[in-house]
Design a protein around this motif. Structure first.
Motif, PDB file in Angstrom:
ATOM      1  N   PHE A  69       0.825  -1.201   0.000  1.00 45.61           N
ATOM      2  CA  PHE A  69       0.000   0.000   0.000  1.00 45.61           C
ATOM      3  C   PHE A  69       0.868   1.263   0.000  1.00 45.61           C
ATOM      4  N   ALA A  70       2.041   1.193   0.606  1.00 52.75           N
ATOM      5  CA  ALA A  70       2.968   2.330   0.510  1.00 52.75           C
ATOM      6  C   ALA A  70       3.376   2.531  -0.947  1.00 52.75           C
ATOM      7  N   LEU A  71       3.638   1.430  -1.641  1.00 51.95           N
ATOM      8  CA  LEU A  71       3.989   1.526  -3.057  1.00 51.95           C
ATOM      9  C   LEU A  71       2.835   2.111  -3.861  1.00 51.95           C
ATOM     10  N   ARG A  72       1.631   1.632  -3.595  1.00 50.60           N
ATOM     11  CA  ARG A  72       0.472   2.141  -4.347  1.00 50.60           C
ATOM     12  C   ARG A  72       0.292   3.632  -4.128  1.00 50.60           C
ATOM     13  N   GLU A  73       0.459   4.073  -2.886  1.00 52.95           N
ATOM     14  CA  GLU A  73       0.322   5.506  -2.597  1.00 52.95           C
ATOM     15  C   GLU A  73       1.389   6.307  -3.333  1.00 52.95           C
ATOM     16  N   MET A  74       2.618   5.803  -3.353  1.00 53.69           N
ATOM     17  CA  MET A  74       3.686   6.518  -4.046  1.00 53.69           C
ATOM     18  C   MET A  74       3.401   6.615  -5.539  1.00 53.69           C
ATOM     19  N   LEU A  75       2.902   5.532  -6.127  1.00 52.00           N
ATOM     20  CA  LEU A  75       2.610   5.550  -7.560  1.00 52.00           C
ATOM     21  C   LEU A  75       1.441   6.482  -7.873  1.00 52.00           C
ATOM     22  N   GLU A  76       0.406   6.464  -7.036  1.00 53.92           N
ATOM     23  CA  GLU A  76      -0.736   7.344  -7.281  1.00 53.92           C
ATOM     24  C   GLU A  76      -0.344   8.810  -7.106  1.00 53.92           C
ATOM     25  N   ARG A  77       0.478   9.093  -6.108  1.00 48.79           N
ATOM     26  CA  ARG A  77       0.933  10.473  -5.942  1.00 48.79           C
ATOM     27  C   ARG A  77       1.831  10.891  -7.097  1.00 48.79           C
ATOM     28  N   GLY A  78       2.451   9.892  -7.750  1.00 53.74           N
ATOM     29  CA  GLY A  78       3.259  10.171  -8.932  1.00 53.74           C
ATOM     30  C   GLY A  78       2.442  10.306 -10.196  1.00 53.74           C
ATOM     31  N   GLY A  79       1.116  10.204 -10.089  1.00 53.97           N
ATOM     32  CA  GLY A  79       0.249  10.451 -11.229  1.00 53.97           C
ATOM     33  C   GLY A  79      -0.332   9.223 -11.889  1.00 53.97           C
ATOM     34  N   LEU A  80      -0.073   8.013 -11.350  1.00 51.00           N
ATOM     35  CA  LEU A  80      -0.581   6.795 -11.966  1.00 51.00           C
ATOM     36  C   LEU A  80      -1.892   6.366 -11.337  1.00 51.00           C
ATOM     37  N   ASP A  81      -2.852   6.040 -12.160  1.00 48.79           N
ATOM     38  CA  ASP A  81      -4.097   5.431 -11.714  1.00 48.79           C
ATOM     39  C   ASP A  81      -3.841   3.950 -11.487  1.00 48.79           C
ATOM     40  N   PRO A  82      -4.512   3.319 -10.495  1.00 49.32           N
ATOM     41  CA  PRO A  82      -4.292   1.885 -10.256  1.00 49.32           C
ATOM     42  C   PRO A  82      -4.500   1.008 -11.486  1.00 49.32           C
ATOM     43  N   ALA A  83      -5.345   1.440 -12.406  1.00 42.51           N
ATOM     44  CA  ALA A  83      -5.581   0.656 -13.620  1.00 42.51           C
ATOM     45  C   ALA A  83      -4.413   0.746 -14.596  1.00 42.51           C
ATOM     46  N   GLN A  84      -3.463   1.617 -14.310  1.00 43.80           N
ATOM     47  CA  GLN A  84      -2.364   1.834 -15.252  1.00 43.80           C
ATOM     48  C   GLN A  84      -1.102   1.040 -14.915  1.00 43.80           C
ATOM     49  N   ARG A 130      -3.838   1.461   5.099  1.00 42.12           N
ATOM     50  CA  ARG A 130      -4.576   0.193   5.108  1.00 42.12           C
ATOM     51  C   ARG A 130      -6.079   0.456   5.037  1.00 42.12           C
ATOM     52  N   VAL A 131      -6.553   1.467   5.731  1.00 43.50           N
ATOM     53  CA  VAL A 131      -7.970   1.826   5.651  1.00 43.50           C
ATOM     54  C   VAL A 131      -8.320   2.263   4.228  1.00 43.50           C
ATOM     55  N   LYS A 132      -7.418   2.965   3.595  1.00 39.40           N
ATOM     56  CA  LYS A 132      -7.672   3.500   2.261  1.00 39.40           C
ATOM     57  C   LYS A 132      -7.708   2.425   1.188  1.00 39.40           C
ATOM     58  N   TYR A 133      -6.806   1.417   1.320  1.00 38.32           N
ATOM     59  CA  TYR A 133      -6.614   0.506   0.199  1.00 38.32           C
ATOM     60  C   TYR A 133      -7.020  -0.948   0.460  1.00 38.32           C
ATOM     61  N   ALA A 134      -7.051  -1.395   1.699  1.00 29.92           N
ATOM     62  CA  ALA A 134      -7.261  -2.820   1.963  1.00 29.92           C
ATOM     63  C   ALA A 134      -8.660  -3.258   1.555  1.00 29.92           C
ATOM     64  N   GLU A 135      -8.735  -4.485   1.067  1.00 29.57           N
ATOM     65  CA  GLU A 135     -10.004  -5.088   0.706  1.00 29.57           C
ATOM     66  C   GLU A 135     -10.117  -6.462   1.364  1.00 29.57           C
ATOM     67  N   ALA A 142     -13.030  -0.555   8.901  1.00 31.43           N
ATOM     68  CA  ALA A 142     -12.778   0.665   9.670  1.00 31.43           C
ATOM     69  C   ALA A 142     -11.764   0.356  10.770  1.00 31.43           C
ATOM     70  N   LEU A 143     -10.602   0.974  10.690  1.00 31.85           N
ATOM     71  CA  LEU A 143      -9.543   0.790  11.684  1.00 31.85           C
ATOM     72  C   LEU A 143      -9.175   2.173  12.188  1.00 31.85           C
ATOM     73  N   SER A 144      -9.405   2.425  13.455  1.00 28.41           N
ATOM     74  CA  SER A 144      -9.280   3.803  13.925  1.00 28.41           C
ATOM     75  C   SER A 144      -8.303   4.009  15.076  1.00 28.41           C
ATOM     76  N   ASP A 145      -7.786   2.941  15.664  1.00 33.02           N
ATOM     77  CA  ASP A 145      -6.975   3.095  16.875  1.00 33.02           C
ATOM     78  C   ASP A 145      -5.585   2.484  16.673  1.00 33.02           C
ATOM     79  N   PRO A 146      -4.568   3.275  16.310  1.00 33.83           N
ATOM     80  CA  PRO A 146      -3.226   2.737  16.101  1.00 33.83           C
ATOM     81  C   PRO A 146      -2.644   2.055  17.333  1.00 33.83           C
ATOM     82  N   THR A 147      -3.035   2.515  18.544  1.00 38.02           N
ATOM     83  CA  THR A 147      -2.446   1.958  19.764  1.00 38.02           C
ATOM     84  C   THR A 147      -2.850   0.507  20.006  1.00 38.02           C
ATOM     85  N   LYS A 148      -3.819   0.024  19.267  1.00 39.55           N
ATOM     86  CA  LYS A 148      -4.255  -1.366  19.383  1.00 39.55           C
ATOM     87  C   LYS A 148      -3.158  -2.334  18.948  1.00 39.55           C
ATOM     88  N   TYR A 149      -2.221  -1.858  18.138  1.00 46.04           N
ATOM     89  CA  TYR A 149      -1.272  -2.752  17.483  1.00 46.04           C
ATOM     90  C   TYR A 149       0.144  -2.677  18.054  1.00 46.04           C
TER      91      TYR A 149
END
Length: 315
Positions: free
Chosen positions: A131-146, A288-293, A297-304
């Motif tokens: 998901f870090a990679l996907r975010e970097m690619l999308e911020r670089g202008g790539l759509d996931p379909a590309q 993970r909330v943004k991309y996971a399938e 809903a995951l809202s509390d980082p301290t859980k982990y």
């Protein structure tokens, strides 16, 4: 497998890691006797990929997993890439780095835009650094379909596959990008610049394991703290490089030398103490909330994560 003997006769801690120079603090802790000073032995076992690591760890084959915090979150939430026999009841107890994530491409690709309609390699499709990679690619202008993900295993396997041009790019973990650059491959970016705070490798344990092993766990963290302090001392540079080369004999001397500047960079290098980067965990959870399938809903980082053991080790 690297083995450090126990001074107490207790069985060694079984620690599973991804192979690479980013295990430098563990190599130093063994070579300089920091594990022995804490009265613990440590066996380091390299993993071929995150699935092997997390299944073996959760099912009890290993005591500690040095792994991406995203793997901890994914398996804890039932979103892991592989089934386990035991229910995942795991938690991160220490942090080592921000992931050292570098997006590296084949020589003919010189920008993120040029990855359009190409394949990119990942360890697993839904855990680790995907998901870090996907975010970097999308911020670089790539759509996931590309672009298309290709499962390629752990970082060593991805590095080897990239060198063989089995895909156009992948996230490598330092210092693998230094070896790739020597062969004409390009570093297109790093996750810290793209994402900001990001927690990379953590030490994770099973909660039911802690009760009978708290002293050994604190000793392990304390030894890692000593190793990090030793590595950050400029007076130890040459010996540190020698320890790295001895632990990773396939590493070219020039890459080992470059690793010192990369892995001990004041902004991007190893943490100075093995604390959890709480803002970095929040960023991982956000992705993970943004991309996971399926979406969850995951809202509390301290859980982990649980900071009690680092706090005890740093006293």
């Amino acid at each position: 497998m690297v083995t450090a003997s126990s001074a107490t006769g207790a069985p060694p801690l079984e620690v599973i890691v991804f192979p690479g120079g980013f295990n430098w603090p563990l190599f130093v802790a063994e070579a300089k006797g920091f594990f022995a000073q804490e009265g613990i032995g440590v066996n380091l076992t390299p993993t071929p990929d995150s699935q092997y690591q997390m299944v073996g760890f959760i099912d009890g084959k290993f005591d500690i997993a040095m792994t991406a915090i995203d793997n901890v979150i994914a398996y804890a939430e039932g979103q892991g890439a592989a089934p386990t026999e035991k229910a995942p009841d795991i938690v991160a107890v220490m942090g080592m780095d921000n992931g050292f994530l570098r997006l590296v491409s084949v020589p003919e690709v010189t920008s993120i835009a040029e990855l359009k309609d190409r394949q990119v390699g990942v360890d697993a499709l839904t855990t680790g650094y995907a998901f870090a990679l996907r975010e970097m690619l999308e911020r670089g202008g790539l759509d996931p379909a590309q672009f298309e993900y290709v499962r390629a295993g752990g970082v060593l396997k991805r590095f080897e596959a990239l060198m063989n041009r089995e895909f156009a790019a992948t996230l490598l973990v330092s210092p693998f990008e230094a070896a790739a650059a020597r062969e004409g491959f390009h570093v297109l970016g790093n996750a810290t610049d793209a994402l900001g705070a990001y927690q990379g490798v953590v030490g994770a344990v099973r909660r039911d394991w802690i009760a009978g092993n708290e002293a050994r766990l604190i000793g392990y963290i304390r030894a890692c703290r000593s190793a990090l302090a030793w590595l950050h001392d400029p007076a130890n540079k040459e010996e540190a490089i020698a320890i790295l080369q001895a632990a990773v004999p396939a590493m070219a001397p020039a890459v080992a030398a470059a690793s010192h500047a990369i892995l001990l960079d004041p902004r991007l290098g190893f943490f100075r103490t093995p604390r959890i980067d709480e803002a970095g965990v929040a960023k991982v959870l956000e992705l993970r909330v943004k991309y996971a399938e399926p979406a969850k809903a995951l809202s509390d980082p301290t859980k982990y994560y649980d900071t009690r053991f680092v706090e005890a080790a740093l006293k």
